[in-house]
Scaffold this active site. Structure first.
Site, short mmCIF file in Angstrom:
data_model
loop_
_atom_site.label_atom_id
_atom_site.label_comp_id
_atom_site.label_asym_id
_atom_site.label_seq_id
_atom_site.Cartn_x
_atom_site.Cartn_y
_atom_site.Cartn_z
CG ASP A 79 -0.25 -0.12 2.52
OD1 ASP A 79 0.68 -0.93 2.63
OD2 ASP A 79 -0.62 0.61 3.47
CD GLU A 136 2.98 -0.99 7.80
OE1 GLU A 136 3.04 -1.10 9.03
OE2 GLU A 136 3.15 0.10 7.22
ZN LIG Z 1 5.06 3.97 6.33
ZN LIG Z 2 6.41 1.21 5.45
#
Ligand SMILES: [Zn+2]
Ligand SMILES: [Zn+2]
Length: 390
Positions: A79, A136
């Site tokens: 991401d 994440e």
């Molecule tokens: Zn980051």
């Molecule tokens: Zn990262």
């Protein structure tokens, strides 16, 4: 042995994948284009591919030559971040307000490079699970994949993850056994008092007075409860109250970000916050409601798997570039959820050089393509060392 020659030959290709991902950043759980590219490439190299794990996560399964039942998981995050890129190079983000400013484009390209090499050479005996996770950056995509049965469906003897590190020299491997990144929790404290006229404070229960004392008391957790050589952070980041200069308000709200090195310290800090809220409420005759949210646990490296990762890194970057005692970071990382479910190791790959020095999440950050072959070589050696052919 430095970077694997065959992987080095694919540098241009890995760089092209990475820059394409950089041009097309996708946020938490929206990584549909990225996941589709990952799945398509893995399939084209003959891997068995499973999509939609933890919403947009992808797992590629590669079996080596032989009959070994041993398994390894290697994870990359996919991401990007909701921020505006300020670079002007050809591969800058094509999407306003979205940017790969944490280098997850690089992590994905590295893992793809390793998968391509291992699929072509098959110089191992066992099974590799290539784990491409979503979200994440605050979305808990690692948690989502684990809850979606990641390790039940794809059991791993060990799971490994890396993050690029612009604060460390290019090509250095930085790790430590035990906690390497902190847990991250939030606390929202709503104080309900009794409002009134500023001229008659004795007729009120002032929530601002209570909030100020709450703020001060919270500072004593790190100063007086957490051990002097242990690590924790309690940062009060929001304090909201009041609507007019002559009004004592009814309510005040404080919000805090809480970081802790270990689960024990995390428990201690949370329980102290609860006690302090109750104590300040009693002192001031106000009501304090605490909404404490546990978000990411701390990232805790397992000793055996840390040694395993370091052994692979030594062969690629040399002893002199392997640092086994990197300082703990008080930031967080959702690989923590995978390490709670499976033994493993998370490490930092240094990327700093004359042209790559911006910190992650900076608007001029760009992943350093010079480490693509290094990262992919470490993954390849890790697999070949841990799943040797008989
Ligand atoms: Zn980051
Ligand atoms: Zn990262």
């Amino acid at each position: 042995m430095p970077v694997n020659n065959r992987i080095a030959e694919t540098h241009e290709e890995m760089q092209a994948w990475r820059r394409d991902l950089h041009q097309h950043p996708e946020l938490c759980f929206e990584e549909r284009r990225t996941a589709a590219i990952v799945a398509e490439k893995l399939r084209s190299w003959g891997l068995e591919v499973h999509e939609g794990i933890g919403v947009t996560g992808v797992v590629g399964v590669l079996k080596g030559q032989g009959t070994s039942s041993r398994t390894i998981g290697i994870r990359a995050d996919m991401d990007a971040l909701p921020m505006q890129e300020e670079n002007e190079f050809a591969h800058k983000s094509t999407i306003d307000g979205k940017m790969h400013a944490c280098g997850h484009d690089g992590h994905t390209a590295i893992l793809l490079g390793a998968a391509k090499y291992l699929a072509e050479t098959l110089n191992f005996d066992g099974t590799v699970h290539f784990i491409f996770q979503p979200a994440e950056e605050g979305g808990g995509g690692g948690d989502a994949m684990v809850k979606d049965g990641l390790f039940d469906r794809f059991p791993c003897d060990g799971v490994y993850g890396l993050h690029n590190q612009p604060g460390m020299p290019r090509g250095t491997f930085n790790v430590r056994t035990g906690p390497i990144m902190a847990s991250a929790d939030t606390a929202v404290m709503k104080i309900r008092g009794k409002g009134g006229h500023a001229a008659y404070p004795h007729l009120t229960n002032d929530p601002i007075a209570a909030g100020v004392q709450l703020y001060t008391a919270l500072q004593t957790i790190v100063a007086r409860n957490v051990g002097p050589v242990d690590n924790a952070v309690v940062s009060v980041t929001q304090f909201q109250a009041g609507t007019g200069i002559n009004i004592i308000p009814q309510e005040a709200t404080l919000s805090a970000s809480i970081r802790a090195m270990t689960a024990q310290i995390r428990d201690l800090v949370e329980s102290r916050i609860r006690e302090i809220c109750a104590g300040v409420a009693a002192t001031h005759g106000v009501e304090i409601t605490l909404d404490y949210q546990r978000r990411y646990p701390s990232v805790v490296n397992h000793e055996k798997e840390t040694q395993i990762a370091a052994r692979a890194a030594v062969e690629v970057v040399g002893h002199e570039n392997v640092n086994m005692d990197t300082p703990i970071r008080m930031g967080s990382e959702d690989f923590a959820f995978m390490l709670e479910a499976c033994p493993g190791c998370y490490f930092f790959l240094g990327t700093n050089d004359e042209t790559h020095f911006h910190a992650v999440h900076h608007p001029e950050f760009d992943f350093n393509d010079e480490v693509l072959s290094i990262g992919a070589s470490i993954w390849a050696r890790l697999v070949e060392q841990q799943l040797p052919r008989q």
